[in-house]
Design a protein around this motif. Structure first.
Motif, mmCIF file in Angstrom:
data_model
loop_
_atom_site.group_PDB
_atom_site.id
_atom_site.type_symbol
_atom_site.label_atom_id
_atom_site.label_comp_id
_atom_site.label_asym_id
_atom_site.label_seq_id
_atom_site.Cartn_x
_atom_site.Cartn_y
_atom_site.Cartn_z
ATOM 1 N N THR A 51 0.924 9.450 3.810
ATOM 2 C CA THR A 51 1.697 10.681 3.568
ATOM 3 C C THR A 51 2.108 11.342 4.878
ATOM 4 O O THR A 51 3.199 11.918 4.976
ATOM 5 C CB THR A 51 0.896 11.677 2.704
ATOM 6 O OG1 THR A 51 -0.381 11.927 3.316
ATOM 7 C CG2 THR A 51 0.684 11.128 1.303
ATOM 8 N N ARG A 109 2.203 1.797 -3.419
ATOM 9 C CA ARG A 109 1.192 2.331 -4.339
ATOM 10 C C ARG A 109 0.982 3.832 -4.125
ATOM 11 O O ARG A 109 0.806 4.588 -5.086
ATOM 12 C CB ARG A 109 -0.133 1.589 -4.144
ATOM 13 C CG ARG A 109 -0.135 0.182 -4.718
ATOM 14 C CD ARG A 109 -1.426 -0.536 -4.382
ATOM 15 N NE ARG A 109 -1.490 -1.859 -4.979
ATOM 16 C CZ ARG A 109 -2.390 -2.774 -4.683
ATOM 17 N NH1 ARG A 109 -3.311 -2.506 -3.747
ATOM 18 N NH2 ARG A 109 -2.375 -3.944 -5.272
ATOM 19 N N VAL A 110 0.988 4.242 -2.851
ATOM 20 C CA VAL A 110 0.831 5.670 -2.570
ATOM 21 C C VAL A 110 2.015 6.449 -3.133
ATOM 22 O O VAL A 110 1.852 7.488 -3.786
ATOM 23 C CB VAL A 110 0.690 5.927 -1.057
ATOM 24 C CG1 VAL A 110 0.746 7.427 -0.765
ATOM 25 C CG2 VAL A 110 -0.610 5.336 -0.535
ATOM 26 N N ILE A 157 -6.544 3.834 -3.941
ATOM 27 C CA ILE A 157 -6.199 4.043 -2.533
ATOM 28 C C ILE A 157 -7.231 4.995 -1.936
ATOM 29 O O ILE A 157 -7.520 6.049 -2.510
ATOM 30 C CB ILE A 157 -4.789 4.666 -2.370
ATOM 31 C CG1 ILE A 157 -3.723 3.789 -3.034
ATOM 32 C CG2 ILE A 157 -4.456 4.896 -0.899
ATOM 33 C CD1 ILE A 157 -3.457 2.496 -2.334
ATOM 34 N N ASN A 193 1.774 6.511 -6.746
ATOM 35 C CA ASN A 193 0.467 6.996 -7.199
ATOM 36 C C ASN A 193 -0.174 6.010 -8.177
ATOM 37 O O ASN A 193 -0.695 6.396 -9.233
ATOM 38 C CB ASN A 193 0.596 8.383 -7.841
ATOM 39 C CG ASN A 193 -0.740 9.108 -7.896
ATOM 40 O OD1 ASN A 193 -1.625 8.860 -7.071
ATOM 41 N ND2 ASN A 193 -0.891 10.008 -8.853
ATOM 42 N N THR A 240 0.835 -1.210 0.000
ATOM 43 C CA THR A 240 0.000 0.000 0.000
ATOM 44 C C THR A 240 0.866 1.254 0.000
ATOM 45 O O THR A 240 0.591 2.216 -0.723
ATOM 46 C CB THR A 240 -0.929 0.001 1.226
ATOM 47 O OG1 THR A 240 -1.797 -1.138 1.145
ATOM 48 C CG2 THR A 240 -1.761 1.276 1.277
ATOM 49 N N THR A 262 -6.523 6.380 3.804
ATOM 50 C CA THR A 262 -5.269 5.624 3.782
ATOM 51 C C THR A 262 -4.141 6.478 3.221
ATOM 52 O O THR A 262 -3.023 6.492 3.749
ATOM 53 C CB THR A 262 -5.421 4.350 2.936
ATOM 54 O OG1 THR A 262 -6.422 3.521 3.526
ATOM 55 C CG2 THR A 262 -4.115 3.589 2.837
ATOM 56 N N ARG A 263 -4.422 7.209 2.159
ATOM 57 C CA ARG A 263 -3.403 8.069 1.548
ATOM 58 C C ARG A 263 -2.913 9.118 2.543
ATOM 59 O O ARG A 263 -1.717 9.392 2.647
ATOM 60 C CB ARG A 263 -3.958 8.742 0.289
ATOM 61 C CG ARG A 263 -2.909 9.522 -0.505
ATOM 62 C CD ARG A 263 -3.523 10.133 -1.754
ATOM 63 N NE ARG A 263 -4.044 9.102 -2.646
ATOM 64 C CZ ARG A 263 -3.298 8.433 -3.517
ATOM 65 N NH1 ARG A 263 -1.996 8.688 -3.599
ATOM 66 N NH2 ARG A 263 -3.830 7.521 -4.292
ATOM 67 N N SER A 282 -8.860 7.875 0.410
ATOM 68 C CA SER A 282 -8.289 9.154 0.828
ATOM 69 C C SER A 282 -7.757 9.080 2.258
ATOM 70 O O SER A 282 -6.718 9.657 2.580
ATOM 71 C CB SER A 282 -9.334 10.274 0.711
ATOM 72 O OG SER A 282 -10.481 9.976 1.491
#
Length: 333
Positions: free
Chosen positions: A41, A24-25, A32, A28, A21, A36-37, A34
């Motif tokens: 971050t 992937r973030v 995903i 990009n 995960t 989790t992102r 919002s």
């Protein structure tokens, strides 16, 4: 011991997600949520994590890199710094990667993250105004850092430049010694250019020491430009027409002020003295060469590279290299 750079696994543990995960973030890629992102971050910023894009790529192909972050390329000051950097790199096998921040610390943060992903040998930055996340990334990665143009604060590693507060103070003392007493000030956006504010503070200190203060002042809300200098001086003189001298935040603004005087029929120096900062060549090509302070921009860039690639220095031995400045008498003050 060099700092241990955080890993993708560290980010995953802090964010409470899988390493896939996090990947992937970072890339990009894929769906995903919002929430989790945001968690990922936030963990990236807190840890100072940057992905490693160098493996099997440019940095491992025989081209050592120096990252260079400049606030602007439209302001001639910074291309001159870049010329000094390139001159020092010419005799080495290092290549520069250049990013432009537009005076925005958040943009700088994103560029730093991108540059660190290529494992550069060093980063060259401008000034001391960085986000906490930027400072965290720099602290977590074993990379030399040079902060240019300013020496009025504590550097991360090395600082190369001049004291802007002292330059402002010396400008004030110079003008007081020439007999000026009714001072005006014309500036631009201090949020974008903190060094201009330090020069202003130094000027005010010199005036206060002599029992004086600014008679009038005005700042454009916009970035420095000749147009902003012209328009801001025009507005200032409507409120305070009896000034002896106007100190400008830099030469761009002062050249605009000169144009206003030409348009308004004001005799420069005889009726109103003008004083700038930077020592740009165009200011010396005016019908009356601009009175100003010349900074050693080429030397700043060249010296930064020479110190970064010279004997090893770490954050435990911070160094400040003062490249100085020169008051140019000119013919406008």
């Amino acid at each position: 011991m060099p700092p241990v750079a955080p890993t993708l696994k560290d980010v995953a543990l802090m964010a409470g997600v899988s390493e896939i995960t996090v990947s992937r973030v970072v890339r990009n890629k894929g769906p995903i949520s919002s929430d989790t992102r945001l968690r990922v971050t936030a963990a990236i910023d807190a840890l100072g994590y940057v992905p490693n894009r160098a493996a099997g790529s440019l940095a491992s192909a025989g081209a050592p890199l120096i990252g260079v972050l400049l606030p602007s390329l439209s302001n001639i000051v910074f291309p001159e710094v870049l010329r000094g950097i390139q001159a020092a790199l010419a005799s080495t096998n290092y290549q520069s990667l250049v990013g432009v921040t537009e005076y925005d610390p958040v943009v700088e943060q994103h560029i730093v993250s991108s540059l660190l992903a290529w494992k550069p040998a060093a980063l060259i930055m401008t000034g001391f105004d960085h986000t906490d996340a930027t400072r965290m990334m720099l602290a977590k990665h074993d990379v030399r850092v040079a902060e240019l143009m300013d020496i009025d604060a504590e550097p991360i590693d090395i600082a190369v430049g001049l004291s802007h507060r002292r330059a402002g103070y010396d400008s004030g003392r110079h003008l007081i010694q020439r007999g000026y007493r009714r001072f005006g000030y014309v500036g631009h956006d201090w949020d974008a250019d903190r060094r201009a504010r330090r020069r202003y503070n130094g000027l005010c200190a010199a005036l206060a020491e002599a029992g004086l203060s600014l008679t009038a002042e005005s700042r454009s809300p916009h970035a420095s430009s000749t147009r902003a200098g012209k328009e801001t001086l025009k507005a200032l003189l409507l409120d305070a027409p009896k000034l002896d001298v106007v100190v400008f935040s830099n030469d761009d603004m002062a050249i605009g002020g000169f144009f206003h005087c030409l348009e308004a029929g004001i005799s420069v120096k005889e009726e109103l003295a003008l004083f700038g900062f930077n020592g740009l060549a165009i200011g010396q090509d005016l019908p009356k060469p601009l009175s100003t302070v010349r900074s050693n921009r080429f030397l700043i860039g060249k010296t930064a590279v020479e110190r970064l690639l010279g004997a090893a220095e770490t954050s435990d031995h911070r160094r400040v290299i003062d490249t100085g400045y020169e008051i140019v008498e000119g013919a406008t003050a």
